[in-house]
Design a protein around this motif. Sequence first.
Motif, short mmCIF file in Angstrom:
data_model
loop_
_atom_site.label_atom_id
_atom_site.label_comp_id
_atom_site.label_asym_id
_atom_site.label_seq_id
_atom_site.Cartn_x
_atom_site.Cartn_y
_atom_site.Cartn_z
N GLU A 83 39.41 30.66 18.26
CA GLU A 83 39.24 30.16 19.45
C GLU A 83 40.42 29.68 20.27
O GLU A 83 40.56 30.32 21.25
N GLU B 175 42.14 32.79 21.12
CA GLU B 175 41.59 33.51 22.10
C GLU B 175 41.92 32.85 23.57
O GLU B 175 42.08 33.61 24.60
N ARG B 176 41.68 31.59 23.58
CA ARG B 176 42.23 31.01 25.02
C ARG B 176 43.71 31.01 25.50
O ARG B 176 43.91 31.22 26.48
N ALA C 117 45.45 33.76 24.66
CA ALA C 117 45.60 35.16 25.11
C ALA C 117 45.02 35.51 26.38
O ALA C 117 45.52 36.01 27.30
N GLY C 118 43.96 34.46 26.80
CA GLY C 118 43.31 34.55 28.03
C GLY C 118 43.89 33.90 29.25
O GLY C 118 43.69 34.05 30.50
N ALA C 119 44.89 32.94 28.70
CA ALA C 119 46.01 32.06 29.72
C ALA C 119 46.74 32.85 30.50
O ALA C 119 46.96 33.93 30.61
#
Length: 132
Positions: A124, A127-128, A130-132
């Motif tokens: 998680e 994932e955060r 990578a999405g930032a």
Amino acid sequence: MTSHQSTQTMKPATAAKKLGVYLEATPAEFREGVVSRAELNQLQAEPPQWLQDLRADGPHPRPVVAAKLGVSIAGLARGGVTEALTTEQIEELKREQPEWLAKERATQAEVRKETARVKKQQAEKAERAAGA
């Protein structure tokens, strides 16, 4: 210039570990020789009768005993199991369910649960990031 590849060999103890069998229970010719990578692959692909019997009936090395009982190798030691066990002995322990075995299985279950929680948390977080 010709290059020849030397045959990769291993000690019988290493081969037994890779095959998941107790070295002392293997035939003398296996224990006293060396095993090439090709021979190991052949043993894994087409196990001879002695290997099939050892895998089915034991005696099994500690990592296999621990896996069959659902405990860690250290848990086996804490329970006083230091010798290789046969499949029959392992099944008897499962039936008897001694206190140490129940405790070690519970400990192992907690370890797996915690490992899964940490892995999920790390996924998680990645994932955060990578999405930032």
